[in-house]
Motif scaffolding. Structure first.
Motif, PDB file in Angstrom:
ATOM      1  N   SER A 130      39.676   6.644  -9.755  1.00 36.24           N
ATOM      2  CA  SER A 130      38.198   6.119  -9.485  1.00 36.24           C
ATOM      3  C   SER A 130      37.345   7.192  -9.609  1.00 36.24           C
ATOM      4  O   SER A 130      36.378   7.359 -10.324  1.00 36.24           O
ATOM      5  N   ALA A 131      37.963   8.425  -9.027  1.00 38.59           N
ATOM      6  CA  ALA A 131      37.161   9.589  -9.129  1.00 38.59           C
ATOM      7  C   ALA A 131      36.915  10.090 -10.689  1.00 38.59           C
ATOM      8  O   ALA A 131      36.071  10.738 -10.998  1.00 38.59           O
ATOM      9  N   GLN A 132      38.130  10.098 -11.450  1.00 39.07           N
ATOM     10  CA  GLN A 132      38.080  10.426 -12.884  1.00 39.07           C
ATOM     11  C   GLN A 132      37.151   9.503 -13.515  1.00 39.07           C
ATOM     12  O   GLN A 132      36.301   9.973 -14.587  1.00 39.07           O
ATOM     13  N   ALA A 133      37.015   8.470 -13.190  1.00 39.56           N
ATOM     14  CA  ALA A 133      36.371   7.080 -14.037  1.00 39.56           C
ATOM     15  C   ALA A 133      34.552   7.745 -13.576  1.00 39.56           C
ATOM     16  O   ALA A 133      33.592   7.656 -14.359  1.00 39.56           O
ATOM     17  N   GLU A 134      34.599   8.038 -12.412  1.00 41.08           N
ATOM     18  CA  GLU A 134      33.115   8.591 -12.065  1.00 41.08           C
ATOM     19  C   GLU A 134      32.750   9.650 -12.687  1.00 41.08           C
ATOM     20  O   GLU A 134      31.579   9.985 -13.219  1.00 41.08           O
ATOM     21  N   PHE A 135      33.544  10.778 -12.973  1.00 41.46           N
ATOM     22  CA  PHE A 135      33.496  12.002 -13.572  1.00 41.46           C
ATOM     23  C   PHE A 135      33.073  11.816 -15.101  1.00 41.46           C
ATOM     24  O   PHE A 135      32.022  12.344 -15.484  1.00 41.46           O
ATOM     25  N   LEU A 136      33.984  10.899 -15.760  1.00 44.68           N
ATOM     26  CA  LEU A 136      33.674  10.693 -16.977  1.00 44.68           C
ATOM     27  C   LEU A 136      32.286   9.717 -17.039  1.00 44.68           C
ATOM     28  O   LEU A 136      31.324   9.900 -18.410  1.00 44.68           O
ATOM     29  N   GLY A 137      31.848   8.968 -16.243  1.00 45.99           N
ATOM     30  CA  GLY A 137      30.476   8.109 -16.391  1.00 45.99           C
ATOM     31  C   GLY A 137      29.328   8.948 -16.339  1.00 45.99           C
ATOM     32  O   GLY A 137      28.541   9.094 -16.830  1.00 45.99           O
ATOM     33  N   ALA A 162      46.352   6.235  -3.215  1.00 43.78           N
ATOM     34  CA  ALA A 162      46.176   7.539  -3.846  1.00 43.78           C
ATOM     35  C   ALA A 162      45.724   7.457  -5.140  1.00 43.78           C
ATOM     36  O   ALA A 162      44.865   8.181  -5.716  1.00 43.78           O
ATOM     37  N   TRP A 163      46.752   6.815  -5.812  1.00 42.51           N
ATOM     38  CA  TRP A 163      46.434   6.647  -7.406  1.00 42.51           C
ATOM     39  C   TRP A 163      44.926   6.018  -7.850  1.00 42.51           C
ATOM     40  O   TRP A 163      44.382   6.625  -8.523  1.00 42.51           O
ATOM     41  N   PHE A 164      44.624   5.038  -7.154  1.00 41.87           N
ATOM     42  CA  PHE A 164      43.407   4.417  -7.408  1.00 41.87           C
ATOM     43  C   PHE A 164      42.323   5.162  -6.961  1.00 41.87           C
ATOM     44  O   PHE A 164      41.180   5.251  -7.652  1.00 41.87           O
ATOM     45  N   GLY A 165      42.661   5.989  -5.884  1.00 41.96           N
ATOM     46  CA  GLY A 165      41.465   6.978  -5.377  1.00 41.96           C
ATOM     47  C   GLY A 165      41.268   7.897  -6.651  1.00 41.96           C
ATOM     48  O   GLY A 165      40.224   8.525  -7.080  1.00 41.96           O
ATOM     49  N   ALA A 166      42.250   8.826  -7.229  1.00 40.66           N
ATOM     50  CA  ALA A 166      42.334   9.669  -8.177  1.00 40.66           C
ATOM     51  C   ALA A 166      41.739   9.182  -9.531  1.00 40.66           C
ATOM     52  O   ALA A 166      40.766   9.606 -10.176  1.00 40.66           O
ATOM     53  N   ARG A 184      48.679  -1.568 -10.507  1.00 42.28           N
ATOM     54  CA  ARG A 184      47.723  -0.390 -11.137  1.00 42.28           C
ATOM     55  C   ARG A 184      47.239  -0.677 -12.485  1.00 42.28           C
ATOM     56  O   ARG A 184      46.090  -0.490 -12.928  1.00 42.28           O
ATOM     57  N   GLU A 185      47.737  -1.685 -13.129  1.00 42.30           N
ATOM     58  CA  GLU A 185      47.127  -2.258 -14.490  1.00 42.30           C
ATOM     59  C   GLU A 185      46.008  -3.001 -14.268  1.00 42.30           C
ATOM     60  O   GLU A 185      44.954  -3.194 -14.809  1.00 42.30           O
ATOM     61  N   ALA A 186      46.192  -3.843 -13.200  1.00 41.13           N
ATOM     62  CA  ALA A 186      44.790  -4.663 -12.686  1.00 41.13           C
ATOM     63  C   ALA A 186      43.905  -3.838 -12.235  1.00 41.13           C
ATOM     64  O   ALA A 186      42.936  -4.020 -12.496  1.00 41.13           O
ATOM     65  N   LEU A 187      44.258  -2.829 -11.511  1.00 43.44           N
ATOM     66  CA  LEU A 187      43.101  -2.066 -11.134  1.00 43.44           C
ATOM     67  C   LEU A 187      42.416  -1.259 -12.024  1.00 43.44           C
ATOM     68  O   LEU A 187      41.231  -0.934 -12.018  1.00 43.44           O
ATOM     69  N   SER A 188      43.203  -0.658 -12.979  1.00 44.50           N
ATOM     70  CA  SER A 188      42.663  -0.164 -14.519  1.00 44.50           C
ATOM     71  C   SER A 188      41.666  -0.981 -14.910  1.00 44.50           C
ATOM     72  O   SER A 188      40.573  -0.708 -15.448  1.00 44.50           O
ATOM     73  N   ALA A 189      41.983  -2.240 -14.911  1.00 42.88           N
ATOM     74  CA  ALA A 189      41.149  -3.363 -15.699  1.00 42.88           C
ATOM     75  C   ALA A 189      39.967  -3.300 -15.105  1.00 42.88           C
ATOM     76  O   ALA A 189      38.824  -3.587 -15.454  1.00 42.88           O
ATOM     77  N   ARG A 190      40.244  -3.374 -13.664  1.00 45.76           N
ATOM     78  CA  ARG A 190      39.001  -3.480 -12.576  1.00 45.76           C
ATOM     79  C   ARG A 190      37.519  -2.468 -12.883  1.00 45.76           C
ATOM     80  O   ARG A 190      36.731  -2.752 -13.022  1.00 45.76           O
ATOM     81  N   LEU A 191      38.263  -1.202 -13.123  1.00 44.31           N
ATOM     82  CA  LEU A 191      37.428  -0.062 -13.376  1.00 44.31           C
ATOM     83  C   LEU A 191      36.860  -0.326 -14.553  1.00 44.31           C
ATOM     84  O   LEU A 191      35.585   0.043 -14.544  1.00 44.31           O
ATOM     85  N   ASP A 192      37.357  -0.741 -15.504  1.00 48.05           N
ATOM     86  CA  ASP A 192      36.990  -0.954 -16.952  1.00 48.05           C
ATOM     87  C   ASP A 192      35.760  -2.195 -16.957  1.00 48.05           C
ATOM     88  O   ASP A 192      35.213  -2.620 -17.904  1.00 48.05           O
ATOM     89  N   GLY A 193      35.755  -2.912 -15.853  1.00 46.89           N
ATOM     90  CA  GLY A 193      35.163  -3.852 -16.067  1.00 46.89           C
ATOM     91  C   GLY A 193      35.667  -5.271 -16.647  1.00 46.89           C
ATOM     92  O   GLY A 193      34.950  -6.123 -17.146  1.00 46.89           O
ATOM     93  N   GLU A 194      37.006  -5.303 -16.832  1.00 47.99           N
ATOM     94  CA  GLU A 194      37.764  -6.317 -17.745  1.00 47.99           C
ATOM     95  C   GLU A 194      38.375  -7.149 -16.574  1.00 47.99           C
ATOM     96  O   GLU A 194      38.445  -7.108 -15.370  1.00 47.99           O
ATOM     97  N   LEU A 239      44.255  14.107 -16.305  1.00 50.00           N
ATOM     98  CA  LEU A 239      44.810  12.618 -15.899  1.00 50.00           C
ATOM     99  C   LEU A 239      45.654  12.611 -14.507  1.00 50.00           C
ATOM    100  O   LEU A 239      46.188  13.604 -14.227  1.00 50.00           O
ATOM    101  N   PRO A 240      45.452  11.586 -13.782  1.00 51.15           N
ATOM    102  CA  PRO A 240      46.110  11.666 -12.469  1.00 51.15           C
ATOM    103  C   PRO A 240      47.408  11.224 -12.603  1.00 51.15           C
ATOM    104  O   PRO A 240      47.874  10.902 -13.785  1.00 51.15           O
TER     105      PRO A 240
END
Length: 231
Positions: free
Chosen positions: A44-51, A38-42, A7-17, A210-211
């Protein structure tokens, strides 16, 4: 691979890090872990909403939207202009006195010399302070406190001198700007201190949900596992 690491790696992926572990291993874990999917889907949706909220057209719409509390702001603007005009009147009175023109001072009071200069300096100073409070309402609190006490003491002296016949009507009229400014300064201060924050600023953080198993990272929009970094 542990879920926390993935999950830490996926969070960095979403941030482009850069991800702390190889992407292939993260993808393998994601394919075999339903909870992480399920966590990554939630997230990702939150990141799209913020974007979407941060898009230029969205920011422009929020900035150009009509604000509430128009009556309160109109009242504040009117009081500030009135305080500004009162300050100009006070400065005019002090300048007339500085030029030696009659402002209702009785001749037997010995109004010349240093005593008259002190009175002129005080009148000019509070006139300038009125203009400053009209321009910057945050200064109205101090001005209102000083003028309120001064007006109270001055009223007492005026009443005593009027009974004794030692003050003229013209001189009493020159004190009106001080009394008016005291009331206006207090009103401006109270109106400024009770102005509520705009809704888009007061609820900006509380609207974001937050998810599960995620908390705010070191900067806005970066989500981390609840138990911190797995490294």
């Amino acid at each position: 691979m542990k879920c926390e690491v993935a999950r830490e790696a996926l969070s960095a992926r979403l941030d482009g890090e850069r991800e702390p572990v190889p992407s292939a291993r993260v993808d393998e874990h994601l394919a075999g872990c339903a909870e992480c999917r399920a966590w990554f889907g939630a997230v990702s949706a939150q990141a799209e909403f913020l974007g979407a909220l941060a898009r230029p057209e969205r920011v422009h719409a929020v900035a150009s939207a009509p604000r509430g509390n128009h009556s309160g702001r109109s009242a504040l603007s009117w009081m500030r202009w009135a305080l500004f005009a009162t300050g100009l009147a006070q400065i005019a009175v002090s300048l007339v006195q500085a030029l030696g023109l009659s402002v209702g001072l009785a001749a037997h009071h010995g109004a010349g010399g240093h005593l008259l200069n002190e009175s002129t300096a005080w009148s000019l100073s509070i006139g300038v302070a009125m203009l400053a409070a009209a321009r910057w309402p945050v200064a109205a609190a101090g001005l209102g406190g000083v003028l309120s006490v001064f007006a109270l003491v001055l009223t007492g002296y005026v009443v005593v001198d009027a009974v004794a016949g030692e003050v003229t009507l013209t001189r009493m009229l020159t004190h009106i700007p001080v009394l008016v400014a005291a009331a206006l300064a207090v009103a401006v201060w109270r109106r400024t201190s009770t102005t509520p924050p705009t809704p888009e600023h007061s609820h900006r953080d509380t609207e974001i949900v937050l998810p599960p198993h995620a908390s705010r990272g070191r900067r806005r929009g970066h989500l981390w596992p609840t138990d911190g970094s797995a490294a």
